[in-house]
Design an enzyme around this catalytic site. Structure first.
Site, PDB file in Angstrom:
ATOM      1  N   SER A 176      63.025  16.386   9.843  1.00 58.33           N
ATOM      2  CA  SER A 176      62.921  16.370   8.454  1.00 58.33           C
ATOM      3  C   SER A 176      61.503  15.790   7.842  1.00 58.33           C
ATOM      4  O   SER A 176      61.149  16.452   6.952  1.00 58.33           O
ATOM      5  CB  SER A 176      63.970  15.797   7.334  1.00 58.33           C
ATOM      6  OG  SER A 176      64.206  14.735   7.743  1.00 58.33           O
ATOM      7  N   HIS A 204      66.376  22.382   8.301  1.00 58.79           N
ATOM      8  CA  HIS A 204      64.904  22.818   7.857  1.00 58.79           C
ATOM      9  C   HIS A 204      64.589  24.031   8.768  1.00 58.79           C
ATOM     10  O   HIS A 204      63.272  24.486   8.627  1.00 58.79           O
ATOM     11  CB  HIS A 204      64.102  21.652   8.012  1.00 58.79           C
ATOM     12  CG  HIS A 204      64.102  20.663   7.466  1.00 58.79           C
ATOM     13  ND1 HIS A 204      63.691  20.576   5.855  1.00 58.79           N
ATOM     14  CD2 HIS A 204      64.835  19.568   7.363  1.00 58.79           C
ATOM     15  CE1 HIS A 204      64.149  19.506   5.222  1.00 58.79           C
ATOM     16  NE2 HIS A 204      65.002  18.740   6.078  1.00 58.79           N
ATOM     17  N   LYS A 236      67.925  24.513   0.724  1.00 58.88           N
ATOM     18  CA  LYS A 236      66.611  24.369   1.231  1.00 58.88           C
ATOM     19  C   LYS A 236      65.885  25.751   1.208  1.00 58.88           C
ATOM     20  O   LYS A 236      65.735  26.337   0.158  1.00 58.88           O
ATOM     21  CB  LYS A 236      66.188  23.582   2.279  1.00 58.88           C
ATOM     22  CG  LYS A 236      66.573  22.013   2.123  1.00 58.88           C
ATOM     23  CD  LYS A 236      66.862  21.244   3.293  1.00 58.88           C
ATOM     24  CE  LYS A 236      66.981  19.724   2.787  1.00 58.88           C
ATOM     25  NZ  LYS A 236      67.584  18.810   3.514  1.00 58.88           N
TER      26      LYS A 236
HETATM   27  C1  LIG Z   1      68.514  17.752   3.553  1.00 57.05           C
HETATM   28  C2  LIG Z   1      69.004  17.339   4.842  1.00 57.05           C
HETATM   29  C3  LIG Z   1      70.505  17.007   4.830  1.00 57.05           C
HETATM   30  C4  LIG Z   1      71.272  16.932   3.551  1.00 57.05           C
HETATM   31  O1  LIG Z   1      71.407  18.149   3.190  1.00 57.05           O
HETATM   32  P1  LIG Z   1      71.921  18.186   1.595  1.00 57.05           P
HETATM   33  O2  LIG Z   1      72.377  19.673   1.314  1.00 57.05           O
HETATM   34  O3  LIG Z   1      70.236  17.982   0.742  1.00 57.05           O
HETATM   35  O4  LIG Z   1      73.029  17.157   1.273  1.00 57.05           O
HETATM   36  C5  LIG Z   1      70.921  16.959   6.073  1.00 57.05           C
HETATM   37  N1  LIG Z   1      70.061  16.832   7.221  1.00 57.05           N
HETATM   38  C6  LIG Z   1      68.723  17.161   7.115  1.00 57.05           C
HETATM   39  C7  LIG Z   1      67.883  17.261   8.402  1.00 57.05           C
HETATM   40  C8  LIG Z   1      68.341  17.396   5.988  1.00 57.05           C
HETATM   41  O5  LIG Z   1      67.036  17.478   5.767  1.00 57.05           O
END
Ligand SMILES: *Cc1c(COP(=O)(O)O)cnc(C)c1O
Length: 383
Positions: A176, A204, A236
């Site tokens: 991330s 991602h 995302k």
């Molecule tokens: C954003 C993210 C999460 C958490 O997801 P949310 O739905 O925002 O709680 C988990 N793992 C990774 C790699 C992330 O980037």
């Protein structure tokens, strides 16, 4: 209270205190924040779907027909037909037998890891994994064995040395804060050879990678093992909220029964599931969004040549500019902000000491002019 105030003052002194900005527009490439308009490279809305009219229409229709709140957990009577439809669509899309929705990615990771391992078991984790995976391992009370980022040789040694009853390897599929892709084939091999589960967090990659946006697994041309647990988030690239886990039918049944962050929480509003079904159609049906992303990645890389800071090696829309010192990263972010451009400075403890960076995230909602503006501003700040 005095302890808290003193600790906050200490963070302030170190340049590590965090503050929130307030968004006053919809999420997008151009946003209004704290009363001023900005060009933004902050969001994970990689495909530009967060405020898409088709998603808004799906939410409006679902609200009119099915109301707003789910009213109960999935196992009581909050499991709606819109949730069930979305789960079937997601499983088919990623090519796995079954899928299960969670309210957030954080909750999905906590739920999966604690349902699969406990005391006497071991979790093998990449050092740069997302905080939710770290917390999941701690909560599970399994032995937490970390290996250097992407280092399959060390992982193999640690797997071979382990006498744990159950082994689980966990890794971000796309990291991330770095944007690089995990060594997927190697991880699958090691999981099979050492009789371990493999959890891949594709927060991602989903929507972004693969010809149809089906995510990181599409980069593999082989059959997937039964003990693969695929997780992706839906807030995302998918532009809405929530997450899902996909895998074998038995895995999903087990999680329905044992994942505490699934069982003991109210189901997400069904209207979000309706928005996500609409989002999936756009992810599959509008490949130009992914083509645009590739184009902006190439433009940015070309534009940054010769600057004092280097982009980290990444082929995804996460394009971190490595600055090093966190005060310098803050100074650069502030310089950009004065020029009307928002990019977050990512500092420790989110990233290791001495690797502060500007996390540039590109979106299909950006235009060529937007990317050029960013390059010009960075060149200006370097001069
Ligand atoms: C954003 C993210 C999460 C958490 O997801 P949310 O739905 O925002 O709680 C988990 N793992 C990774 C790699 C992330 O980037």
């Amino acid at each position: 209270m005095q302890d808290l105030a003193a600790a906050l003052a200490e963070l302030e002194g170190q340049g590590l205190r965090r503050r929130r900005r307030t968004l006053e527009s919809a999420q997008g490439a151009h946003v209004r924040v704290d009363g001023r308009d900005y060009l933004s490279f902050c969001s994970n809305d990689y495909l530009g779907l967060a405020a898409h009219p088709a998603l808004i229409a799906a939410v409006q229709e679902a609200a009119a027909n099915h109301g707003v709140g789910a009213g109960a957990s999935h196992l009581v009577n909050g499991h709606h037909a819109l949730h069930a439809r979305l789960e079937a669509e997601l499983a088919a899309f990623v090519g796995l037998p079954a899928a299960l929705l969670f309210s957030t990615g954080y909750m999905a990771n906590l739920g999966v890891v604690t349902a699969l391992v406990g005391r006497g078991d071991a979790v093998f984790a990449d050092r740069l994994n997302h905080a939710s995976l770290v917390d999941a391992c701690l909560l599970a009370r399994a032995e937490h064995v970390r290996y250097p980022h992407g280092d399959l040789a060390v992982l193999e040694k640690r797997l071979a040395a382990s006498t744990a009853r159950h082994k689980l390897i966990v890794s971000d599929a796309v990291f991330s804060m770095d944007g690089d892709v995990a060594p997927l084939a190697g991880l699958l091999d090691l999981a099979q050879r050492h009789d371990a589960w493999l959890l891949l967090d594709d927060a991602h990659g989903f929507g972004v990678l693969g010809g149809r946006g089906q995510g990181t697994l599409a980069l593999l041309d082989r059959s997937l093992p039964e003990r693969l647990v695929y997780m992706a988030t839906l807030g995302k690239a998918a532009g809405v909220a929530g997450a899902f886990v996909a895998g074998s039918q038995a895995l999903i049944e087990w999680l329905v029964n044992k994942a505490r962050t699934y069982v003991y929480t109210t189901a997400a509003p069904p209207l979000l599931a309706a928005a996500l079904s609409a989002s999936l159609q756009l992810i599959v049906g509008e490949p130009w969004r992914r083509e645009r992303l590739r184009e902006w990645i190439a433009c940015l890389k070309a534009g940054m040549a010769g600057l004092p800071w280097a982009l980290m090696p990444s082929e995804t829309p996460i394009q971190p500019l490595l600055v090093g010192d966190h005060r310098e990263a803050l100074r650069l972010a502030e310089g950009l902000r004065e020029r009307g451009i928002l990019i977050p400075a990512i500092r420790p403890p989110t990233v290791p000491q001495g690797t502060a960076r500007l996390r540039i995230s590109l979106s299909a909602a950006h235009t060529a002019t937007d990317v050029e503006r960013l390059v010009t501003a960075l060149r200006d700040l370097a001069a």
